[in-house]
Scaffold this motif. Structure first.
Motif, PDB file in Angstrom:
ATOM      1  N   GLN A   1       1.111  -4.955 -10.264  1.00 19.91           N
ATOM      2  CA  GLN A   1       1.462  -3.585  -9.918  1.00 19.91           C
ATOM      3  C   GLN A   1       2.752  -3.498  -9.100  1.00 19.91           C
ATOM      4  N   THR A   2       3.139  -4.577  -8.495  1.00 14.12           N
ATOM      5  CA  THR A   2       4.302  -4.540  -7.604  1.00 14.12           C
ATOM      6  C   THR A   2       5.058  -5.859  -7.693  1.00 14.12           C
TER       7      THR A   2
ATOM      8  N   MET B   1      -4.862 -11.573   2.079  1.00  9.65           N
ATOM      9  CA  MET B   1      -4.055 -12.377   1.160  1.00  9.65           C
ATOM     10  C   MET B   1      -4.531 -12.214  -0.274  1.00  9.65           C
ATOM     11  N   LEU B   2      -5.832 -12.201  -0.455  1.00 11.43           N
ATOM     12  CA  LEU B   2      -6.378 -12.054  -1.811  1.00 11.43           C
ATOM     13  C   LEU B   2      -6.035 -10.693  -2.394  1.00 11.43           C
ATOM     14  N   SER B   3      -6.081  -9.643  -1.575  1.00 12.15           N
ATOM     15  CA  SER B   3      -5.719  -8.313  -2.070  1.00 12.15           C
ATOM     16  C   SER B   3      -4.247  -8.252  -2.441  1.00 12.15           C
ATOM     17  N   LEU B   4      -3.427  -8.988  -1.691  1.00 15.65           N
ATOM     18  CA  LEU B   4      -1.998  -9.011  -1.980  1.00 15.65           C
ATOM     19  C   LEU B   4      -1.729  -9.679  -3.322  1.00 15.65           C
ATOM     20  N   PHE B   5      -2.397 -10.792  -3.583  1.00 14.86           N
ATOM     21  CA  PHE B   5      -2.237 -11.474  -4.862  1.00 14.86           C
ATOM     22  C   PHE B   5      -2.774 -10.625  -6.015  1.00 14.86           C
TER      23      PHE B   5
ATOM     24  N   ASN C   1       0.822  -1.212   0.000  1.00 16.60           N
ATOM     25  CA  ASN C   1       0.000   0.000   0.000  1.00 16.60           C
ATOM     26  C   ASN C   1       0.855   1.260   0.000  1.00 16.60           C
ATOM     27  N   ARG C   2       1.985   1.220   0.714  1.00 17.14           N
ATOM     28  CA  ARG C   2       2.869   2.387   0.741  1.00 17.14           C
ATOM     29  C   ARG C   2       3.514   2.621  -0.620  1.00 17.14           C
ATOM     30  N   LEU C   3       3.848   1.529  -1.308  1.00 19.24           N
ATOM     31  CA  LEU C   3       4.542   1.656  -2.592  1.00 19.24           C
ATOM     32  C   LEU C   3       3.607   1.984  -3.740  1.00 19.24           C
ATOM     33  N   GLN C   4       2.445   1.315  -3.744  1.00 21.59           N
ATOM     34  CA  GLN C   4       1.568   1.422  -4.906  1.00 21.59           C
ATOM     35  C   GLN C   4       0.237   2.104  -4.610  1.00 21.59           C
TER      36      GLN C   4
ATOM     37  N   SER D   1      -9.857   0.642   1.019  1.00 18.72           N
ATOM     38  CA  SER D   1     -10.936   0.095   1.840  1.00 18.72           C
ATOM     39  C   SER D   1     -10.432  -0.921   2.865  1.00 18.72           C
ATOM     40  N   GLN D   2      -9.231  -1.467   2.615  1.00 20.63           N
ATOM     41  CA  GLN D   2      -8.733  -2.498   3.522  1.00 20.63           C
ATOM     42  C   GLN D   2      -7.855  -1.927   4.637  1.00 20.63           C
ATOM     43  N   ARG D   3      -7.686  -0.613   4.678  1.00 19.40           N
ATOM     44  CA  ARG D   3      -6.780  -0.017   5.665  1.00 19.40           C
ATOM     45  C   ARG D   3      -7.220  -0.335   7.093  1.00 19.40           C
ATOM     46  N   ASN D   4      -8.522  -0.235   7.335  1.00 17.89           N
ATOM     47  CA  ASN D   4      -9.015  -0.527   8.681  1.00 17.89           C
ATOM     48  C   ASN D   4      -8.881  -2.003   9.019  1.00 17.89           C
ATOM     49  N   LEU D   5      -9.046  -2.858   8.021  1.00 17.99           N
ATOM     50  CA  LEU D   5      -8.882  -4.294   8.259  1.00 17.99           C
ATOM     51  C   LEU D   5      -7.442  -4.611   8.623  1.00 17.99           C
ATOM     52  N   ILE D   6      -6.494  -3.934   7.987  1.00 18.93           N
ATOM     53  CA  ILE D   6      -5.085  -4.108   8.325  1.00 18.93           C
ATOM     54  C   ILE D   6      -4.837  -3.666   9.767  1.00 18.93           C
ATOM     55  N   GLY D   7      -5.351  -2.490  10.125  1.00 16.85           N
ATOM     56  CA  GLY D   7      -5.166  -1.985  11.479  1.00 16.85           C
ATOM     57  C   GLY D   7      -5.814  -2.881  12.522  1.00 16.85           C
ATOM     58  N   PHE D   8      -7.020  -3.354  12.233  1.00 13.44           N
ATOM     59  CA  PHE D   8      -7.712  -4.231  13.174  1.00 13.44           C
ATOM     60  C   PHE D   8      -6.966  -5.553  13.339  1.00 13.44           C
ATOM     61  N   SER D   9      -6.452  -6.107  12.243  1.00 14.79           N
ATOM     62  CA  SER D   9      -5.717  -7.372  12.301  1.00 14.79           C
ATOM     63  C   SER D   9      -4.419  -7.208  13.091  1.00 14.79           C
ATOM     64  N   LYS D  10      -3.753  -6.072  12.943  1.00  9.68           N
ATOM     65  CA  LYS D  10      -2.557  -5.812  13.739  1.00  9.68           C
ATOM     66  C   LYS D  10      -2.911  -5.697  15.222  1.00  9.68           C
TER      67      LYS D  10
END
Length: 375
Positions: free
Chosen positions: A338-339, A329-333, A281-284, A289-298
């Motif tokens: 793009q990256t 994981m799906l968003s990463l794939f 996300n920082r690079l590309q 929409s997944q930012r909150n999911l990342i924060g919640f998972s952390k």
């Protein structure tokens, strides 16, 4: 030792998983819903014929289900008003009325996997993921051997599955948390673990999408008003639920070494996924929409590390974290074009790791208790 029965059940479990992954990979995405529904039915049938060992929760829950099923509704209502998990009693009562033992794990399995596969399917289409990558993510999740926890414990995974769906809708699809209040309450009324998870979710809600102190203050006031309402209208339930939740967190001691190993590997892998997604996300950019999911998972990962000494907390909540990792994981794939973060080596790593986890689950973990008949 029931070696033959268990070997047959494990072979069937792995074979069906491989067939489903093959179908997802080679069929168009339009058929994904059909394949997942078929898989849900197969898992439910497996659950129907599951023979629980004497130490399993299901072995104890089935006689209890018959007790609730034999009650008149008026008497059941009285018990529900005094229970910390009234919806669990109603659930047991309705299924117990059939006098068919296998329906309890079968229906629970159907509801749980319908909810989890809903998150999986929606994520595949939301992030526009290739079917080969989708099958790899499904293979990873199913390699954890969650099935036994679902059909033996019944209540915890049932409540978690409802919360997983609404959190996905809120944090990925941008739906309002207010419209899902019913589901949070329902999950809390199924099992104290649902109450604990709801508390974790709303404690994170204070900082979710809050850019100003005014927004944080507004959310804190909303939570305080909600708590006040619960104190007024549900004081007895709250006190009993609190006692049960504390007991669940601090006193309910039980430990399986190999399930700990599987859980630790899962946690470390999810934390690695979180690092990759954040870096991507920082690079590309993109997929805000997944930012909150990342924060919640952390946030949940930190809590898991803090409470990792207690088996029941760690084991069950690591499963929930793994569910939350599905859309990540799906968003990463999906960002593969793009990256250069996601490469072929990473896919092979996920596949080999999933094989290792599946081997551990089948040989040393909860899946070793899977059997459909006894000689």
């Amino acid at each position: 030792m029931n070696v033959t029965e268990r070997l047959f059940a494990l072979t069937l479990y792995v074979l069906v998983l491989c067939i489903i992954c093959y179908l997802i990979t080679h069929l168009k995405r339009n058929y994904l819903s059909v394949v997942l529904f078929f898989y849900t039915l197969v898992l439910s049938i497996m659950s129907f014929f599951y023979v629980p060992p004497e130490g399993a929760d299901l072995y104890r829950l089935v006689p209890i289900m018959h007790i609730w099923g034999g009650m008149s509704f008026s008497k059941l209502w009285g018990e529900m008003m005094q229970s910390y998990a009234p919806l669990n009693l109603l659930y047991m009562h309705l299924i117990g009325k059939t006098n068919i033992d296998g329906l309890l794990p079968a229906i629970t399995s159907f509801i749980f996997y319908s909810n989890i596969f809903y998150v999986f399917k929606r994520s595949v289409f939301h992030f526009n993921v290739r079917t080969s990558d989708a099958s790899l993510v499904l293979f990873f999740f199913m390699s954890l051997g969650v099935l036994i926890e679902v059909i033996s414990g019944i209540r915890t995974m049932l409540s978690f599955s409802f919360i997983a769906v609404v959190i996905y809708k809120e944090m990925v699809e941008g739906k309002s948390v207010y419209r899902h209040a019913f589901w949070y309450i329902a999950a809390s009324l199924i099992h104290p673990a649902g109450l604990v998870l709801t508390g974790i979710r709303f404690s994170y809600y204070v900082f979710e999408k809050s850019k100003t102190n005014y927004e944080r203050l507004t959310k804190i006031l909303f939570i305080l008003i909600t708590v006040a309402g619960i104190l007024v209208f549900g004081r007895l339930y709250l006190l009993e639920s609190y006692d049960k939740a504390v007991f669940y967190l601090l006193e309910d001691k039980f430990s399986y070494f190999w399930e700990y190993v599987i859980g630790i590997i899962s946690l470390l892998f999810v934390m690695y996924i979180l690092r990759l997604v954040s870096k991507s996300n920082r690079l590309q950019g993109g997929f805000e929409s997944q930012r909150n999911l990342i924060g919640f998972s952390k946030y949940l990962s930190i809590l898991l590390i803090i409470f990792s000494i207690e088996y029941n907390i760690f084991h069950r909540f690591v499963i929930f974290l793994s569910i939350m990792a599905i859309p990540l994981m799906l968003s990463l794939f999906a960002k593969q074009n793009q990256t250069n973060i996601v490469r072929g080596n990473f896919r092979r790593f996920v596949f080999y790791l999933s094989c290792l986890l599946l081997l551990l689950a089948c040989s040393r973990g909860n899946l070793t208790s899977l059997k459909f008949f006894e000689f």
